[in-house]
Design a protein around this motif. Structure first.
Motif, PDB file in Angstrom:
ATOM      1  N   ASN A 292       0.817  -1.230   0.000  1.00 35.68           N
ATOM      2  CA  ASN A 292       0.000   0.000   0.000  1.00 35.68           C
ATOM      3  C   ASN A 292       0.845   1.273   0.000  1.00 35.68           C
ATOM      4  OD1 ASN A 292      -2.273  -1.624   0.153  1.00 35.68           O
ATOM      5  ND2 ASN A 292      -2.267  -1.600   2.398  1.00 35.68           N
ATOM      6  N   HIS A 293       1.919   1.271  -0.766  1.00 39.26           N
ATOM      7  CA  HIS A 293       2.838   2.427  -0.786  1.00 39.26           C
ATOM      8  C   HIS A 293       2.105   3.713  -1.169  1.00 39.26           C
ATOM      9  CE1 HIS A 293       7.048   3.663  -0.599  1.00 39.26           C
ATOM     10  NE2 HIS A 293       6.821   4.455  -1.625  1.00 39.26           N
ATOM     11  N   ASP A 294       1.244   3.589  -2.174  1.00 35.44           N
ATOM     12  CA  ASP A 294       0.560   4.798  -2.674  1.00 35.44           C
ATOM     13  C   ASP A 294      -0.318   5.437  -1.601  1.00 35.44           C
ATOM     14  OD1 ASP A 294       1.768   4.424  -5.033  1.00 35.44           O
ATOM     15  OD2 ASP A 294       0.025   3.620  -6.092  1.00 35.44           O
ATOM     16  N   TRP A 295      -0.879   4.617  -0.736  1.00 33.75           N
ATOM     17  CA  TRP A 295      -1.732   5.173   0.321  1.00 33.75           C
ATOM     18  C   TRP A 295      -0.902   6.117   1.206  1.00 33.75           C
ATOM     19  CZ3 TRP A 295      -1.788   5.220   5.673  1.00 33.75           C
ATOM     20  CH2 TRP A 295      -2.971   5.711   6.267  1.00 33.75           C
ATOM     21  N   TYR A 296       0.311   5.690   1.560  1.00 35.41           N
ATOM     22  CA  TYR A 296       1.166   6.523   2.416  1.00 35.41           C
ATOM     23  C   TYR A 296       1.605   7.791   1.668  1.00 35.41           C
ATOM     24  CZ  TYR A 296       1.328   2.612   5.654  1.00 35.41           C
ATOM     25  OH  TYR A 296       0.979   1.610   6.533  1.00 35.41           O
ATOM     26  N   VAL A 297       1.937   7.632   0.383  1.00 36.14           N
ATOM     27  CA  VAL A 297       2.324   8.807  -0.424  1.00 36.14           C
ATOM     28  C   VAL A 297       1.171   9.815  -0.441  1.00 36.14           C
ATOM     29  CG1 VAL A 297       2.870   9.599  -2.775  1.00 36.14           C
ATOM     30  CG2 VAL A 297       3.916   7.485  -1.893  1.00 36.14           C
ATOM     31  N   ASN A 298      -0.035   9.322  -0.638  1.00 40.08           N
ATOM     32  CA  ASN A 298      -1.199  10.221  -0.712  1.00 40.08           C
ATOM     33  C   ASN A 298      -1.496  10.883   0.629  1.00 40.08           C
ATOM     34  OD1 ASN A 298      -1.422   9.558  -3.366  1.00 40.08           O
ATOM     35  ND2 ASN A 298      -3.037   8.018  -3.065  1.00 40.08           N
ATOM     36  N   GLN A 299      -1.365  10.113   1.712  1.00 43.29           N
ATOM     37  CA  GLN A 299      -1.593  10.698   3.046  1.00 43.29           C
ATOM     38  C   GLN A 299      -0.625  11.857   3.274  1.00 43.29           C
ATOM     39  OE1 GLN A 299      -4.729   9.176   4.081  1.00 43.29           O
ATOM     40  NE2 GLN A 299      -3.729   9.636   6.029  1.00 43.29           N
ATOM     41  N   ILE A 300       0.658  11.622   2.950  1.00 38.77           N
ATOM     42  CA  ILE A 300       1.670  12.668   3.171  1.00 38.77           C
ATOM     43  C   ILE A 300       1.361  13.872   2.273  1.00 38.77           C
ATOM     44  CG2 ILE A 300       4.135  13.217   2.890  1.00 38.77           C
ATOM     45  CD1 ILE A 300       4.679  10.233   3.714  1.00 38.77           C
ATOM     46  N   ARG A 301       1.040  13.615   1.014  1.00 34.74           N
ATOM     47  CA  ARG A 301       0.746  14.712   0.074  1.00 34.74           C
ATOM     48  C   ARG A 301      -0.469  15.518   0.542  1.00 34.74           C
ATOM     49  NH1 ARG A 301      -1.655  12.371  -4.926  1.00 34.74           N
ATOM     50  NH2 ARG A 301      -3.429  12.473  -3.509  1.00 34.74           N
ATOM     51  N   ASP A 302      -1.492  14.819   1.041  1.00 32.46           N
ATOM     52  CA  ASP A 302      -2.742  15.510   1.382  1.00 32.46           C
ATOM     53  C   ASP A 302      -2.717  16.141   2.771  1.00 32.46           C
ATOM     54  OD1 ASP A 302      -3.603  14.658  -1.029  1.00 32.46           O
ATOM     55  OD2 ASP A 302      -4.848  13.014  -0.273  1.00 32.46           O
ATOM     56  N   LYS A 303      -1.926  15.609   3.694  1.00 38.24           N
ATOM     57  CA  LYS A 303      -2.033  16.065   5.083  1.00 38.24           C
ATOM     58  C   LYS A 303      -0.849  16.890   5.581  1.00 38.24           C
ATOM     59  CE  LYS A 303      -5.509  13.080   6.648  1.00 38.24           C
ATOM     60  NZ  LYS A 303      -5.953  11.986   7.466  1.00 38.24           N
ATOM     61  N   VAL A 304       0.243  16.860   4.837  1.00 39.33           N
ATOM     62  CA  VAL A 304       1.384  17.689   5.258  1.00 39.33           C
ATOM     63  C   VAL A 304       1.354  18.959   4.405  1.00 39.33           C
ATOM     64  CG1 VAL A 304       3.901  17.792   5.488  1.00 39.33           C
ATOM     65  CG2 VAL A 304       2.704  15.610   5.859  1.00 39.33           C
ATOM     66  N   ASP A 305       1.610  20.117   5.023  1.00 41.32           N
ATOM     67  CA  ASP A 305       1.469  21.373   4.281  1.00 41.32           C
ATOM     68  C   ASP A 305       2.503  21.491   3.160  1.00 41.32           C
ATOM     69  OD1 ASP A 305       3.800  23.319   5.452  1.00 41.32           O
ATOM     70  OD2 ASP A 305       3.105  21.822   6.892  1.00 41.32           O
ATOM     71  N   ALA A 306       2.116  22.211   2.112  1.00 38.36           N
ATOM     72  CA  ALA A 306       2.919  22.307   0.889  1.00 38.36           C
ATOM     73  C   ALA A 306       4.298  22.889   1.155  1.00 38.36           C
ATOM     74  CB  ALA A 306       2.172  23.148  -0.134  1.00 38.36           C
ATOM     75  N   GLU A 307       4.378  23.848   2.079  1.00 45.77           N
ATOM     76  CA  GLU A 307       5.679  24.474   2.343  1.00 45.77           C
ATOM     77  C   GLU A 307       6.668  23.444   2.904  1.00 45.77           C
ATOM     78  OE1 GLU A 307       5.568  27.848   4.987  1.00 45.77           O
ATOM     79  OE2 GLU A 307       7.771  27.911   4.973  1.00 45.77           O
ATOM     80  N   THR A 308       6.185  22.609   3.815  1.00 46.72           N
ATOM     81  CA  THR A 308       7.050  21.558   4.368  1.00 46.72           C
ATOM     82  C   THR A 308       7.460  20.584   3.272  1.00 46.72           C
ATOM     83  OG1 THR A 308       5.955  21.739   6.498  1.00 46.72           O
ATOM     84  CG2 THR A 308       7.151  19.682   6.072  1.00 46.72           C
ATOM     85  N   LEU A 309       6.482  20.149   2.473  1.00 43.87           N
ATOM     86  CA  LEU A 309       6.784  19.157   1.426  1.00 43.87           C
ATOM     87  C   LEU A 309       7.777  19.698   0.405  1.00 43.87           C
ATOM     88  CD1 LEU A 309       3.309  17.511   0.717  1.00 43.87           C
ATOM     89  CD2 LEU A 309       5.264  16.565   1.952  1.00 43.87           C
ATOM     90  N   SER A 310       7.707  21.014   0.147  1.00 41.66           N
ATOM     91  CA  SER A 310       8.584  21.590  -0.884  1.00 41.66           C
ATOM     92  C   SER A 310      10.058  21.532  -0.485  1.00 41.66           C
ATOM     93  CB  SER A 310       8.171  23.037  -1.181  1.00 41.66           C
ATOM     94  OG  SER A 310       8.481  23.839  -0.056  1.00 41.66           O
ATOM     95  N   LYS A 311      10.323  21.273   0.804  1.00 42.68           N
ATOM     96  CA  LYS A 311      11.735  21.174   1.251  1.00 42.68           C
ATOM     97  C   LYS A 311      12.361  19.847   0.818  1.00 42.68           C
ATOM     98  CE  LYS A 311      10.837  23.676   5.492  1.00 42.68           C
ATOM     99  NZ  LYS A 311      10.291  23.263   6.767  1.00 42.68           N
ATOM    100  N   PHE A 312      11.515  18.898   0.398  1.00 44.32           N
ATOM    101  CA  PHE A 312      12.040  17.577   0.051  1.00 44.32           C
ATOM    102  C   PHE A 312      12.064  17.398  -1.456  1.00 44.32           C
ATOM    103  CE2 PHE A 312      10.526  17.360   4.343  1.00 44.32           C
ATOM    104  CZ  PHE A 312      11.669  16.872   4.960  1.00 44.32           C
ATOM    105  N   GLU A 313      13.279  17.457  -1.988  1.00 46.27           N
ATOM    106  CA  GLU A 313      13.443  17.429  -3.443  1.00 46.27           C
ATOM    107  C   GLU A 313      13.697  16.021  -3.928  1.00 46.27           C
ATOM    108  OE1 GLU A 313      16.638  19.891  -4.848  1.00 46.27           O
ATOM    109  OE2 GLU A 313      16.088  21.425  -3.386  1.00 46.27           O
TER     110      GLU A 313
END
Ligand code: AMP
Ligand code: MG
Ligand code: MG
Length: 375
Positions: A292-313
């Motif tokens: 279920n890898h995609d489920w975790y990817v989607n949870q992180i994408r949907d629930k962590v704010d964009a500014e935080t996610l943008s730090k991970f290249e």
């Protein structure tokens, strides 16, 4: 040596790496028993090096370089290349159990120049110094055309609390398309158990773990150890939203997990490249799952704010030329590859030979349950 006649290069390399991992584990055990860990701080108090890290790297790099002189090896530790390596650090035997396995057809003709070896002599050094001995592993990752393809995880102090004299060493190894060996796994695991760092945590890491709605969080040391928890079905996912892990931390665990149908990517779900010229830090963080890898990817994408996610290249693929691989090799034997160039824009050239990077990636898609591994 006659036993290896006609054996494809990749299987000889895996066999040699399994053998040397046991020698390495013995060295780590001897350092602990000596009572003098020789601790040095690298970038700070949570980034340590011990005599075990130094000696084990010398053992692995010198032993593999002697047998496979044309394959680039990247080890974590920066070591003086002039230090004399004791004869007892050199292990040239091949592991016969590995040689009994058939090389997957698409890996039979892999050549030296298509391979890069990533060595973490001791993963979980901080825990080693604090006595959490089962968090410690020796990692040898083998990348083919930038894809984590084979891995060796040796756990020098397995079961140390139950067995006298610091437990015993065990070796888990795997090859994409063949499976992984040397471990047992639970048949069933309830809930959504997430494992993450014990000693390098911060707010972003905790927030990202929480986004995945864990029923339990296991904070333990070592990338190798955390992936062992996944393959043994003691945890469902390893979530690490940090740039702290390097290629030598993830190459071996990734190959083993993928050979069982699991997945290890950055936190956006994108593959991590392991070419010789790639940037060493996993700048996109690490997300590893049994299923279920995609489920975790989607949870992180949907629930962590964009500014935080943008730090991970996400690291772009940058396949090296043969010349750049060979020059890296001469620069990095026995020392840290501090002068490796970061990956630039993709120049994803057409691969020649038997297996393209894409084919290698596809061969890890087998479901966990269908593994023909010895479990
Ligand atoms: P951990 O899960 O904290 O045990 O980390 C897994 C691997 O990544 C170990 O080899 C750590 O040394 C390395 N690592 C993770 N975060 C950091 C950091 N902030 N600084 C240095 N190394 C790190
Ligand atoms: Mg490590
Ligand atoms: Mg290490």
């Amino acid at each position: 040596m006659a036993v290896a006649e006609g054996v494809p290069l990749l299987m000889r390399l895996v066999s040699a790496s399994v053998s040397v991992s046991y020698r390495a584990a013995k060295i780590a055990r001897d350092v602990l028993i000596s009572g003098d860990l020789g601790i040095v701080e690298k970038s700070g108090k949570n980034d340590l090096q011990t005599q075990a890290d130094r000696s084990v790297q010398r053992c692995i790099v010198a032993s593999l370089h002697k047998q496979f002189p044309n394959i680039p090896i990247f080890g974590e530790e920066e070591l003086a290349p002039t230090t004399k390596i004791p004869d007892e650090f050199i292990e040239l035997k091949l592991d016969e159990e590995v040689l009994r396995h058939k090389c997957p057809d698409n890996l039979k003709d892999i050549k030296n120049e298509e391979i890069v070896i990533w060595v973490d002599p001791l993963d979980g050094t901080k825990e080693f110094t604090e006595g959490f001995l089962d968090h410690v592993t020796v990692l040898i990752g083998i990348a083919v055309r930038g894809v984590a393809t084979a891995g060796i995880i040796n756990q020098p102090f397995c079961n140390y609390e139950a067995k006298p004299k610091y437990g015993e060493s065990r070796c888990i190894w795997g090859v994409l398309g063949l499976g992984s060996f040397g471990f047992e796994r639970n048949t069933h695991l309830e809930g959504n158990i997430i494992t993450t760092t014990r000693s390098h945590s911060d707010y972003t890491i905790t927030k990202t773990v929480q986004a995945c709605e864990p029923t339990e969080v296991l904070r333990v040391g070592g990338a190798g150890h955390k992936v062992l928890l996944l393959i043994e079905k003691k945890a469902h996912a390893y979530v690490f939203a940090s740039i702290g892990c390097k290629k030598w931390d993830t190459c071996a665990p990734e190959a083993i997990l993928h050979s069982l149908g699991g997945n290890l990517t950055d936190i956006h779900g994108k593959p991590i490249p392991y070419h010789a010229n790639v940037v060493h830090k996993n700048t996109g963080g690490v997300l590893a799952t049994v299923e279920n890898h995609d489920w975790y990817v989607n949870q992180i994408r949907d629930k962590v704010d964009a500014e935080t996610l943008s730090k991970f290249e996400t690291v772009k693929l940058a396949p090296p030329t043969l010349e750049s691989q060979l020059s890296q090799k001469t620069l990095n034997i026995g020392s840290n590859a501090s002068n490796a160039t970061p990956a630039g824009d993709s120049t994803n050239g057409k691969a020649s030979g038997s297996a393209s990077s894409e084919e290698l990636r596809m061969s890890r898609k087998r479901p966990f349950e269908d593994s023909d591994s010895k479990l």
